[in-house]
Design a protein around this motif. Sequence first.
Motif, mmCIF file in Angstrom:
data_model
loop_
_atom_site.group_PDB
_atom_site.id
_atom_site.type_symbol
_atom_site.label_atom_id
_atom_site.label_comp_id
_atom_site.label_asym_id
_atom_site.label_seq_id
_atom_site.Cartn_x
_atom_site.Cartn_y
_atom_site.Cartn_z
ATOM 1 N N VAL A 57 0.832 -1.204 0.000
ATOM 2 C CA VAL A 57 0.000 0.000 0.000
ATOM 3 C C VAL A 57 0.868 1.257 0.000
ATOM 4 C CG1 VAL A 57 -1.733 1.293 1.299
ATOM 5 C CG2 VAL A 57 -1.930 -1.182 1.120
ATOM 6 N N ILE A 58 1.933 1.233 0.766
ATOM 7 C CA ILE A 58 2.830 2.391 0.814
ATOM 8 C C ILE A 58 3.515 2.607 -0.531
ATOM 9 C CG2 ILE A 58 4.972 3.253 1.840
ATOM 10 C CD1 ILE A 58 4.036 1.958 4.475
ATOM 11 N N ILE A 59 4.008 1.539 -1.119
ATOM 12 C CA ILE A 59 4.665 1.648 -2.430
ATOM 13 C C ILE A 59 3.685 2.135 -3.489
ATOM 14 C CG2 ILE A 59 5.741 0.305 -4.294
ATOM 15 C CD1 ILE A 59 7.614 0.845 -2.038
ATOM 16 N N LEU A 60 2.479 1.607 -3.479
ATOM 17 C CA LEU A 60 1.464 2.043 -4.439
ATOM 18 C C LEU A 60 1.137 3.520 -4.250
ATOM 19 C CD1 LEU A 60 -0.536 1.312 -6.683
ATOM 20 C CD2 LEU A 60 -2.172 0.713 -4.897
ATOM 21 N N THR A 61 1.033 3.959 -3.025
ATOM 22 C CA THR A 61 0.756 5.369 -2.745
ATOM 23 C C THR A 61 1.884 6.261 -3.249
ATOM 24 O OG1 THR A 61 -0.460 4.694 -0.761
ATOM 25 C CG2 THR A 61 0.188 7.005 -0.928
ATOM 26 N N ILE A 62 3.110 5.852 -3.022
ATOM 27 C CA ILE A 62 4.257 6.635 -3.492
ATOM 28 C C ILE A 62 4.266 6.717 -5.016
ATOM 29 C CG2 ILE A 62 6.783 6.633 -3.667
ATOM 30 C CD1 ILE A 62 6.804 5.520 -0.788
ATOM 31 N N PHE A 63 4.030 5.591 -5.678
ATOM 32 C CA PHE A 63 3.999 5.579 -7.141
ATOM 33 C C PHE A 63 2.915 6.497 -7.689
ATOM 34 C CE2 PHE A 63 5.956 1.067 -7.702
ATOM 35 C CZ PHE A 63 7.202 1.582 -7.441
ATOM 36 N N VAL A 64 1.742 6.423 -7.102
ATOM 37 C CA VAL A 64 0.628 7.247 -7.574
ATOM 38 C C VAL A 64 0.915 8.728 -7.333
ATOM 39 C CG1 VAL A 64 -1.805 7.799 -7.183
ATOM 40 C CG2 VAL A 64 -1.091 5.422 -7.390
ATOM 41 N N LEU A 65 1.463 9.060 -6.184
ATOM 42 C CA LEU A 65 1.797 10.457 -5.901
ATOM 43 C C LEU A 65 2.865 10.992 -6.858
ATOM 44 C CD1 LEU A 65 1.776 10.575 -2.008
ATOM 45 C CD2 LEU A 65 0.130 11.590 -3.584
ATOM 46 N N LEU A 66 3.868 10.185 -7.158
ATOM 47 C CA LEU A 66 4.881 10.592 -8.120
ATOM 48 C C LEU A 66 4.276 10.829 -9.500
ATOM 49 C CD1 LEU A 66 7.912 8.285 -7.269
ATOM 50 C CD2 LEU A 66 7.807 10.769 -7.115
ATOM 51 N N TYR A 67 3.377 9.940 -9.889
ATOM 52 C CA TYR A 67 2.743 10.075 -11.197
ATOM 53 C C TYR A 67 1.871 11.329 -11.260
ATOM 54 C CZ TYR A 67 0.958 8.341 -15.625
ATOM 55 O OH TYR A 67 0.644 8.191 -16.953
ATOM 56 N N ILE A 68 1.141 11.622 -10.195
ATOM 57 C CA ILE A 68 0.302 12.821 -10.157
ATOM 58 C C ILE A 68 1.167 14.080 -10.164
ATOM 59 C CG2 ILE A 68 -1.265 14.141 -8.692
ATOM 60 C CD1 ILE A 68 -2.515 11.460 -7.861
ATOM 61 N N LEU A 69 2.264 14.072 -9.421
ATOM 62 C CA LEU A 69 3.162 15.229 -9.408
ATOM 63 C C LEU A 69 3.771 15.497 -10.765
ATOM 64 C CD1 LEU A 69 5.004 14.845 -6.000
ATOM 65 C CD2 LEU A 69 3.385 16.615 -6.663
ATOM 66 N N TYR A 70 4.074 14.439 -11.492
ATOM 67 C CA TYR A 70 4.653 14.605 -12.828
ATOM 68 C C TYR A 70 3.669 15.265 -13.772
ATOM 69 C CZ TYR A 70 6.603 13.411 -17.369
ATOM 70 O OH TYR A 70 7.083 13.475 -18.641
ATOM 71 N N TRP A 71 2.424 14.849 -13.753
ATOM 72 C CA TRP A 71 1.441 15.404 -14.669
ATOM 73 C C TRP A 71 0.911 16.752 -14.193
ATOM 74 C CZ3 TRP A 71 1.543 14.117 -19.362
ATOM 75 C CH2 TRP A 71 1.938 12.839 -19.716
ATOM 76 N N HIS A 72 1.063 17.037 -12.915
ATOM 77 C CA HIS A 72 0.608 18.331 -12.396
ATOM 78 C C HIS A 72 1.586 19.443 -12.765
ATOM 79 C CE1 HIS A 72 -0.303 21.534 -9.590
ATOM 80 N NE2 HIS A 72 -1.511 21.004 -9.506
ATOM 81 N N SER A 73 2.876 19.106 -12.866
ATOM 82 C CA SER A 73 3.867 20.153 -13.151
ATOM 83 C C SER A 73 4.003 20.473 -14.614
ATOM 84 C CB SER A 73 5.236 19.718 -12.656
ATOM 85 O OG SER A 73 5.671 18.570 -13.330
#
Length: 73
Positions: A57-73
């Motif tokens: 769950v932690i790894i999945l959360t980190i991956f999703v947050l990284l992906y969202i940050l990439y598309w947000h910037s």
Amino acid sequence: MKKFTHHRMARSFKNSCRKQKVHWRFQRVIDLFYQLLLPLIIFQLIRTLLLPTTFDVIILTIFVLLYILYWHS
């Protein structure tokens, strides 16, 4: 009398607020990482749904947050 031009001040402010450019080779590495991130997210999601552990769950959360940050910037 010197004419005041608003656009000079706005242009200098825009240039100072612009984020720093990344070297094109490093940008390609970043893009490659995010291109590989989506399959990793899908794999991690399936794994988390089948056998949920705290680590998954932690790894999945980190991956999703990284992906969202990439598309947000």
